[in-house]
Design an enzyme around this catalytic site. Structure first.
Site, mmCIF file in Angstrom:
data_model
loop_
_atom_site.group_PDB
_atom_site.id
_atom_site.type_symbol
_atom_site.label_atom_id
_atom_site.label_comp_id
_atom_site.label_asym_id
_atom_site.label_seq_id
_atom_site.Cartn_x
_atom_site.Cartn_y
_atom_site.Cartn_z
ATOM 1 N N ASP A 110 49.627 30.677 37.553
ATOM 2 C CA ASP A 110 50.024 32.068 37.361
ATOM 3 C C ASP A 110 50.121 32.758 38.731
ATOM 4 O O ASP A 110 50.801 32.263 39.618
ATOM 5 C CB ASP A 110 49.016 32.743 36.416
ATOM 6 C CG ASP A 110 49.423 34.120 35.956
ATOM 7 O OD1 ASP A 110 50.275 34.227 35.062
ATOM 8 O OD2 ASP A 110 48.892 35.099 36.511
ATOM 9 N N TYR A 215 51.448 42.640 40.817
ATOM 10 C CA TYR A 215 52.809 42.688 40.283
ATOM 11 C C TYR A 215 53.680 43.659 41.086
ATOM 12 O O TYR A 215 54.881 43.423 41.246
ATOM 13 C CB TYR A 215 52.772 43.105 38.812
ATOM 14 C CG TYR A 215 52.142 42.068 37.922
ATOM 15 C CD1 TYR A 215 52.921 41.194 37.166
ATOM 16 C CD2 TYR A 215 50.750 41.933 37.838
ATOM 17 C CE1 TYR A 215 52.347 40.228 36.352
ATOM 18 C CE2 TYR A 215 50.170 40.970 37.032
ATOM 19 C CZ TYR A 215 50.969 40.120 36.296
ATOM 20 O OH TYR A 215 50.393 39.153 35.500
ATOM 21 N N HIS A 274 50.144 28.929 27.952
ATOM 22 C CA HIS A 274 50.038 29.382 29.344
ATOM 23 C C HIS A 274 48.688 29.054 29.966
ATOM 24 O O HIS A 274 48.602 28.783 31.158
ATOM 25 C CB HIS A 274 50.268 30.892 29.401
ATOM 26 C CG HIS A 274 50.215 31.468 30.775
ATOM 27 N ND1 HIS A 274 51.111 31.128 31.770
ATOM 28 C CD2 HIS A 274 49.351 32.369 31.342
ATOM 29 C CE1 HIS A 274 50.813 31.797 32.881
ATOM 30 N NE2 HIS A 274 49.750 32.543 32.646
#
Length: 294
Positions: A110, A215, A274
């Site tokens: 990730d 992000y 995930h």
């Protein structure tokens, strides 16, 4: 955890003072000069690797699993969440604090994938293997394609200034539970105890803000990755690109790494979405051990 003796988790905790206002928490396990660095994703901490660490130690590896900048017990500064700065943090942890001088294997999941790639690109002679797990890399065509997929709505939500902090405050546990369950194959892989650990970490002052800043740095990450690729060319070290059988990223992670690497092997992990390290640690551990023996 109910584990047999051969896979019992034994780690040593440490704290590295990198500079005033910046400390990194990390755990280590095992001994020797075959070092594997495990970089977690969002919204997780080093705890993500709890079931994988014993498997690597059993295979003769030394493991270092940090909480990267902003996560877990590490400091949560106001800035520095671009992935090259975060890779620099890890480099100082390994070289200056832990005094590791030999090449290391970098494993990132990730957000940790993005930091691991930045590390391998910046410190090319100091990385022997790179493993990336189930996330798009800013600056690639795959990233540009996936960031507008409705299934990754959180990219836009987290990237918005102030709004996610306002909406998630006081609801961190509920938000994390929703976040995990939306991207999971086996809901028991992250149980109530694990959720409590993660919720405690991300309920701390500034923790969700730090997570969202990861992000907000994506545009800078993309620009820096494209510039580095143009300047230095593709990575030449062996790269293993792993994805869960029912993940959103899927085999795109393999396509993505072919954009930035010359020696890329793809691997699908069954019975996982995930959260691969928690959903199928046995398959992941076996794959890592086989790949790192190259």
């Amino acid at each position: 955890m109910s584990q047999d003796e051969s896979t019992e988790l034994h780690v040593t905790h440490g704290m590295a003072q990198l500079e005033p206002g910046l400390r990194l928490h990390y755990v280590t396990a095992g001994e020797g000069d075959r070092t594997v660095v495990l970089l977690h994703g969002f919204p997780q901490t080093w705890w993500e690797w709890r079931r994988v660490i014993p498997l690597l130690v059993q295979a003769g590896h030394r493991v270092v699993a940090p909480d990267y900048r902003g996560a877990g017990h590490s400091s949560r500064p106001a800035a520095g969440y671009d992935k090259r700065t975060m890779a620099g943090d890890i480099h100082r942890l390994l070289r200056e604090h832990l005094q590791i001088q030999h090449p290391v294997a970098m494993v990132g999941h990730d957000i940790g994938l993005m930091v691991a790639y930045a590390y391998a690109e910046m410190f090319r002679e100091e990385v022997s293997h790179l493993v990336v797990m189930d996330a798009p890399l800013p600056g690639t065509e795959v990233f540009d394609r996936l960031r507008v997929d409705p299934r990754v709505w959180h990219f836009a939500f987290h990237g918005t200034r102030d709004v996610p902090e306002m909406l998630v405050a006081g609801r961190e546990r509920q938000y994390l539970q929703l976040f995990y369950n939306a991207r999971i194959f086996d809901p028991s892989a992250i149980n109530e105890e694990d959720l409590d650990i993660y919720a405690s970490a991300y309920s701390a002052a500034g923790a969700m803000r730090a997570g969202f800043e990861l992000y907000r740095a994506f545009d800078q990450d993309a620009q820096e990755n494209r510039s580095a690729l143009e300047r230095n060319g593709k990575l030449k070290i062996p790269i293993l690109a792993i994805f869960g059988a029912i993940s959103n990223t899927g085999s795109g992670v393999v396509e993505m790494m072919h954009e930035v690497g010359e020696d890329v092997t793809g691997l699908e992990i069954p019975r996982a979405a995930h959260w691969i390290a928690e959903e199928n640690p046995e398959k992941l551990g076996a794959a890592l051990r086989q790949f790192l023996d190259r």
